[in-house]
Write a protein that holds these residues in place. Sequence first.
Motif, PDB file in Angstrom:
ATOM      1  N   LYS A  60      44.785  29.459  36.545  1.00 33.69           N
ATOM      2  CA  LYS A  60      44.150  28.712  35.548  1.00 33.69           C
ATOM      3  C   LYS A  60      44.961  27.312  35.350  1.00 33.69           C
ATOM      4  N   SER A  61      45.756  26.838  36.362  1.00 30.41           N
ATOM      5  CA  SER A  61      46.417  25.574  36.238  1.00 30.41           C
ATOM      6  C   SER A  61      45.687  24.432  36.247  1.00 30.41           C
ATOM      7  N   ASP A  62      46.176  23.326  35.464  1.00 29.15           N
ATOM      8  CA  ASP A  62      45.252  21.895  35.311  1.00 29.15           C
ATOM      9  C   ASP A  62      45.503  21.383  36.907  1.00 29.15           C
ATOM     10  N   PRO A  63      44.244  21.142  37.518  1.00 28.84           N
ATOM     11  CA  PRO A  63      44.357  20.520  38.922  1.00 28.84           C
ATOM     12  C   PRO A  63      44.344  18.844  38.977  1.00 28.84           C
ATOM     13  N   GLY A  64      44.902  18.541  37.750  1.00 28.41           N
ATOM     14  CA  GLY A  64      44.909  16.957  37.761  1.00 28.41           C
ATOM     15  C   GLY A  64      43.708  16.049  38.069  1.00 28.41           C
ATOM     16  N   PRO A  65      43.606  15.156  38.751  1.00 25.49           N
ATOM     17  CA  PRO A  65      42.454  14.367  38.785  1.00 25.49           C
ATOM     18  C   PRO A  65      41.621  15.030  39.904  1.00 25.49           C
ATOM     19  N   PHE A  66      41.858  16.172  40.559  1.00 20.64           N
ATOM     20  CA  PHE A  66      41.181  16.476  41.598  1.00 20.64           C
ATOM     21  C   PHE A  66      40.057  17.801  41.060  1.00 20.64           C
ATOM     22  N   ALA A  67      39.064  17.756  41.841  1.00 18.14           N
ATOM     23  CA  ALA A  67      37.905  18.718  41.483  1.00 18.14           C
ATOM     24  C   ALA A  67      38.594  20.105  41.659  1.00 18.14           C
ATOM     25  N   ALA A  68      38.209  21.119  40.822  1.00 19.31           N
ATOM     26  CA  ALA A  68      38.819  22.236  40.769  1.00 19.31           C
ATOM     27  C   ALA A  68      38.071  23.609  41.301  1.00 19.31           C
ATOM     28  N   ALA A  69      38.690  24.383  42.085  1.00 24.50           N
ATOM     29  CA  ALA A  69      38.139  25.622  42.643  1.00 24.50           C
ATOM     30  C   ALA A  69      38.411  26.574  41.266  1.00 24.50           C
ATOM     31  N   LYS A  70      37.325  27.237  40.868  1.00 26.51           N
ATOM     32  CA  LYS A  70      37.221  27.915  39.560  1.00 26.51           C
ATOM     33  C   LYS A  70      37.260  29.313  40.083  1.00 26.51           C
ATOM     34  N   VAL A  71      38.403  30.242  39.513  1.00 29.37           N
ATOM     35  CA  VAL A  71      38.357  31.544  39.672  1.00 29.37           C
ATOM     36  C   VAL A  71      37.562  32.122  38.695  1.00 29.37           C
ATOM     37  N   VAL A  72      36.460  32.810  39.208  1.00 24.67           N
ATOM     38  CA  VAL A  72      35.508  33.469  38.204  1.00 24.67           C
ATOM     39  C   VAL A  72      35.986  34.925  37.791  1.00 24.67           C
ATOM     40  N   ASP A  73      36.612  35.567  38.733  1.00 20.76           N
ATOM     41  CA  ASP A  73      37.157  36.818  38.380  1.00 20.76           C
ATOM     42  C   ASP A  73      38.176  37.256  39.477  1.00 20.76           C
ATOM     43  N   TRP A  74      39.212  38.291  39.076  1.00 21.83           N
ATOM     44  CA  TRP A  74      40.010  38.896  40.176  1.00 21.83           C
ATOM     45  C   TRP A  74      40.190  40.157  39.713  1.00 21.83           C
ATOM     46  N   ILE A  75      40.491  41.132  40.624  1.00 22.44           N
ATOM     47  CA  ILE A  75      40.952  42.396  40.369  1.00 22.44           C
ATOM     48  C   ILE A  75      42.197  42.788  41.280  1.00 22.44           C
ATOM     49  N   SER A  76      43.012  43.727  40.951  1.00 25.32           N
ATOM     50  CA  SER A  76      43.745  44.242  41.595  1.00 25.32           C
ATOM     51  C   SER A  76      43.524  45.763  41.525  1.00 25.32           C
ATOM     52  N   VAL A  77      43.183  46.438  42.600  1.00 24.58           N
ATOM     53  CA  VAL A  77      42.677  47.894  42.407  1.00 24.58           C
ATOM     54  C   VAL A  77      43.950  48.580  43.220  1.00 24.58           C
ATOM     55  N   PRO A  78      44.397  49.661  42.450  1.00 24.30           N
ATOM     56  CA  PRO A  78      45.593  50.158  42.949  1.00 24.30           C
ATOM     57  C   PRO A  78      45.252  51.395  43.859  1.00 24.30           C
ATOM     58  N   LEU A  79      44.530  50.897  44.983  1.00 26.73           N
ATOM     59  CA  LEU A  79      44.065  51.917  46.136  1.00 26.73           C
ATOM     60  C   LEU A  79      44.171  50.796  47.325  1.00 26.73           C
ATOM     61  N   GLY A  80      45.272  51.163  48.213  1.00 24.57           N
ATOM     62  CA  GLY A  80      45.154  50.562  49.365  1.00 24.57           C
ATOM     63  C   GLY A  80      45.045  51.531  50.496  1.00 24.57           C
ATOM     64  N   VAL A  81      45.361  51.176  51.754  1.00 22.17           N
ATOM     65  CA  VAL A  81      45.175  52.180  52.956  1.00 22.17           C
ATOM     66  C   VAL A  81      46.082  53.431  52.786  1.00 22.17           C
ATOM     67  N   ALA A  82      47.111  53.267  52.312  1.00 19.59           N
ATOM     68  CA  ALA A  82      48.101  54.465  52.115  1.00 19.59           C
ATOM     69  C   ALA A  82      47.844  55.291  50.901  1.00 19.59           C
ATOM     70  N   THR A  83      47.479  54.584  49.614  1.00 15.97           N
ATOM     71  CA  THR A  83      47.171  55.223  48.500  1.00 15.97           C
ATOM     72  C   THR A  83      45.841  56.039  48.505  1.00 15.97           C
ATOM     73  N   LEU A  84      44.752  55.182  49.106  1.00 13.87           N
ATOM     74  CA  LEU A  84      43.371  55.783  49.048  1.00 13.87           C
ATOM     75  C   LEU A  84      43.574  57.069  50.219  1.00 13.87           C
ATOM     76  N   ARG A  85      44.346  56.911  51.241  1.00 14.29           N
ATOM     77  CA  ARG A  85      44.445  58.295  52.074  1.00 14.29           C
ATOM     78  C   ARG A  85      45.081  59.252  51.465  1.00 14.29           C
ATOM     79  N   ASP A  86      46.268  59.080  50.717  1.00 10.47           N
ATOM     80  CA  ASP A  86      46.906  60.238  50.042  1.00 10.47           C
ATOM     81  C   ASP A  86      45.931  60.861  48.845  1.00 10.47           C
ATOM     82  N   GLN A  87      44.934  60.034  48.386  1.00  2.60           N
ATOM     83  CA  GLN A  87      44.217  60.541  47.369  1.00  2.60           C
ATOM     84  C   GLN A  87      43.348  61.673  48.052  1.00  2.60           C
TER      85      GLN A  87
END
Length: 370
Positions: A194-221
């Motif tokens: 959400k930083s100010d891009p200054g005079p440049f056209a900005a890429a807008k981050v619509v949404d993001w998520i960190s799911v606490p499931l990766g290859v090791a944690t999902l396997r262990d489940q």
Amino acid sequence: MAPKRPKGAGAFPKAVDTPAPTPPDPATLYAALDLGTNSCRMLIAQPKGSQFHVVDSFSKSVQLGHGLESTGRLSRGSMNRTISAMRICREKLRRHGVERMRLVATEACRRAINGDRFISQVRNETGLDLEIIKPEEEARLAVISCAPLVSVNTEQLLVVDIGGGSTELVWIDLTHVPKRERPRAIMRLHAGFKSDPGPFAAAKVVDWISVPLGVATLRDQFSDVEDDAARFALMSWFFEENLEAFAPSTEEQSREGFQIIGTSGTVTTVAASHLGLKRYDRTKVDGLRMTSDQIDTVIRDYLSLGPAGRRADPRIGKDRQALIMSGSAILQALMRLWPTDRLSVADRGLREGLLYAQMSADGVLEDTPF
């Protein structure tokens, strides 16, 4: 008459000394270390144009998060393995005289009760200062590492980083950025979502998520499910359930101008299997585009091989055979949900993002199109 033998014929030529390559100036070097749930990986590089040149690297499976799902703690054996790997990294940094560096730890250290204590132990035993980064920064670094792979025709971008302990997804809107500026607009996210891009056209981050499931944690489940195919189906369904709140999956999206970039060992392994590589070749994998059908074919082959067959497959190996199925379950769930039938493969990730962020902040990368 026989021709005269020229003088010196048959004599050995004088030996020519090949000068040893000049070592890079330490003042130009940067280092990035990523300590994840499974692996410890480091790059040492110097800026080169709008990219960087790798001078040295290190990668080792340390399984820092082994047992974390059941105990909530990093085990003594996991910590000892990791510290041994960190000592090798320390020696590489000393040998090259690197002063600019960022050394980060991710999900395993974030979740472990003794994560902070382990960071102190690393500092005491190796002299290296690890910092535990937040999920948002991990997602942001994964995104900027993929900037060179962003198509100028991309209007909606999804970057997926399947890690050992978590999976980060970032949805970015590029519709208001001029086409040739789109890769550079992604790079400018090094300053924050959400930083100010200054005079440049900005890429807008619509949404993001960190799911606490990766290859090791999902396997262990699902380690208690014996049937290979059933375990795979359950893992894919469970991961999809954890994406319910993520904005792009809650409404219909246009297929036009949509690009998904996947970065992880899972994605590159699937790509190598699709290409039939006998030996991994980054130049053939990084930037490859795969269709959903091609990905499904590889995953079906993995299932038909079974655990023993996957263990014997040189592209997977005995250490990754279980992890490749949990990673594939995540990948298949994402391809079901997203409005595209193609995936761009990225053999790059947190380390590259750390390097780009440091170099970009110092202004040592040339401002040229990728």
